[in-house]
Design a protein around this motif. Sequence first.
Motif, PDB file in Angstrom:
ATOM      1  N   CYS A 191       0.840  -1.195   0.000  1.00  0.00           N
ATOM      2  CA  CYS A 191       0.000   0.000   0.000  1.00  0.00           C
ATOM      3  C   CYS A 191       0.877   1.247   0.000  1.00  0.00           C
ATOM      4  O   CYS A 191       1.681   1.449   0.910  1.00  0.00           O
ATOM      5  CB  CYS A 191      -0.925   0.000   1.216  1.00  0.00           C
ATOM      6  SG  CYS A 191      -1.990   1.456   1.335  1.00  0.00           S
ATOM      7  N   GLN A 193      -0.204   4.148   0.452  1.00  0.00           N
ATOM      8  CA  GLN A 193      -0.796   5.154   1.332  1.00  0.00           C
ATOM      9  C   GLN A 193      -0.287   5.006   2.754  1.00  0.00           C
ATOM     10  O   GLN A 193       0.238   5.964   3.340  1.00  0.00           O
ATOM     11  CB  GLN A 193      -2.328   5.046   1.317  1.00  0.00           C
ATOM     12  CG  GLN A 193      -3.011   5.994   2.306  1.00  0.00           C
ATOM     13  CD  GLN A 193      -4.514   6.021   2.142  1.00  0.00           C
ATOM     14  OE1 GLN A 193      -5.024   6.563   1.164  1.00  0.00           O
ATOM     15  NE2 GLN A 193      -5.232   5.423   3.099  1.00  0.00           N
ATOM     16  N   CYS A 194      -0.407   3.794   3.325  1.00  0.00           N
ATOM     17  CA  CYS A 194       0.015   3.579   4.713  1.00  0.00           C
ATOM     18  C   CYS A 194       1.400   2.956   4.815  1.00  0.00           C
ATOM     19  O   CYS A 194       1.970   2.905   5.904  1.00  0.00           O
ATOM     20  CB  CYS A 194      -1.000   2.720   5.453  1.00  0.00           C
ATOM     21  SG  CYS A 194      -1.069   0.995   4.897  1.00  0.00           S
ATOM     22  N   CYS A 196       2.199  -0.229   4.372  1.00  0.00           N
ATOM     23  CA  CYS A 196       2.171  -1.583   4.914  1.00  0.00           C
ATOM     24  C   CYS A 196       1.931  -2.603   3.801  1.00  0.00           C
ATOM     25  O   CYS A 196       1.395  -2.285   2.734  1.00  0.00           O
ATOM     26  CB  CYS A 196       1.088  -1.714   5.977  1.00  0.00           C
ATOM     27  SG  CYS A 196       1.358  -0.674   7.439  1.00  0.00           S
ATOM     28  N   HIS A 199      -2.022  -5.483   1.357  1.00  0.00           N
ATOM     29  CA  HIS A 199      -3.162  -4.929   0.631  1.00  0.00           C
ATOM     30  C   HIS A 199      -2.667  -3.838  -0.310  1.00  0.00           C
ATOM     31  O   HIS A 199      -1.605  -3.268  -0.116  1.00  0.00           O
ATOM     32  CB  HIS A 199      -4.215  -4.372   1.587  1.00  0.00           C
ATOM     33  CG  HIS A 199      -3.728  -3.229   2.431  1.00  0.00           C
ATOM     34  ND1 HIS A 199      -3.068  -3.408   3.636  1.00  0.00           N
ATOM     35  CD2 HIS A 199      -3.788  -1.878   2.243  1.00  0.00           C
ATOM     36  CE1 HIS A 199      -2.750  -2.232   4.149  1.00  0.00           C
ATOM     37  NE2 HIS A 199      -3.176  -1.284   3.315  1.00  0.00           N
ATOM     38  N   THR A 201      -3.285  -0.095  -2.412  1.00  0.00           N
ATOM     39  CA  THR A 201      -3.678   1.244  -1.971  1.00  0.00           C
ATOM     40  C   THR A 201      -5.185   1.425  -2.000  1.00  0.00           C
ATOM     41  O   THR A 201      -5.770   2.031  -1.096  1.00  0.00           O
ATOM     42  CB  THR A 201      -3.001   2.300  -2.867  1.00  0.00           C
ATOM     43  OG1 THR A 201      -1.586   2.075  -2.871  1.00  0.00           O
ATOM     44  CG2 THR A 201      -3.296   3.713  -2.361  1.00  0.00           C
ATOM     45  N   CYS A 204      -6.951   0.082   1.262  1.00  0.00           N
ATOM     46  CA  CYS A 204      -6.362   0.412   2.560  1.00  0.00           C
ATOM     47  C   CYS A 204      -7.469   0.614   3.590  1.00  0.00           C
ATOM     48  O   CYS A 204      -8.400   1.398   3.371  1.00  0.00           O
ATOM     49  CB  CYS A 204      -5.507   1.678   2.452  1.00  0.00           C
ATOM     50  SG  CYS A 204      -4.641   2.094   3.999  1.00  0.00           S
ATOM     51  N   VAL A 211      -3.444   7.305   8.787  1.00  0.00           N
ATOM     52  CA  VAL A 211      -2.202   7.057   8.062  1.00  0.00           C
ATOM     53  C   VAL A 211      -1.163   8.115   8.410  1.00  0.00           C
ATOM     54  O   VAL A 211       0.016   7.804   8.639  1.00  0.00           O
ATOM     55  CB  VAL A 211      -2.465   7.050   6.538  1.00  0.00           C
ATOM     56  CG1 VAL A 211      -1.146   7.127   5.770  1.00  0.00           C
ATOM     57  CG2 VAL A 211      -3.229   5.797   6.141  1.00  0.00           C
TER      58      VAL A 211
END
Length: 276
Positions: A191, A193-194, A196, A199, A201, A204, A211
Amino acid sequence: MGVFIQNPPSQPPRLPNIEWTYSVVGRFFDFAPSNTSFITNIVNNHWITRGSIRILRTGDYFIFECQDPRDCDAILNRHTSVIDGKLMTFRSSFANQVPSSINFSLATIWVRIHNLPWRFLEHEWTAKILSHVGVVEVVEDTGPGLPHEAFLRAKILVDLTRPLIPGCFMPLDDGQVVWVYFRYEGVFKFCKQCGCVGHHTGHCPMSAYDVHHLIHRRFSEFEHDGLTLMFGPIETPLYTNLIRGLPDRFVYRNARVDLTRFVPAHDPYVFGERHV
């Protein structure tokens, strides 16, 4: 407050007979676990084992029951594997353990350091650079001279619930700095965005507010450790496609595992207590 159930059912539940002494439990760090038949096919065709391995599933948990106890020890020693492009971590367990009490978030991942200047392409720099990413377990020995490939590599223990570190700045002799980036082998779903794994983006589960605080807290830890933070251009995203594993091919999405390379301490087959 609750009642205490003393008397067990007169008829025991019809559960499969599992030899927990020779079993390990695995769980994908992914929102979409692979099915049991696919994992069984990978184990039978891409793993080198001493005996057969039966795989059972309940929810998100996969039980690997090994015919040979040395295979069980070898899986636990390996700690992490990549199946269907997803990271799976392994833990020991027992019949009376509650599955949700097992922590599967720690994984061992090989990490590559790219974009290094020539003078930093040395074995000693690997652990120094990656020490703030996780616990460095093994540093790949490149031998004398320049490495075969122009990057450094090490296996580190990371917490998959925390954002990955995309890279770091390195100082140059003229007072300038250069950005070096990390590539996490086995990470095919990430991802941006976060930060991690597990998963994409678009899926998320965290809000933009959460985030922001998650990433801010992650990098604040470096300041508390006395490290200096530097920031690039505002319009440059922190997480990019540079954080990825090897090319998205079947051979990389399904790691070939050789369990016979691991020899447990005091192995009776090695030290003469048994004969095969």
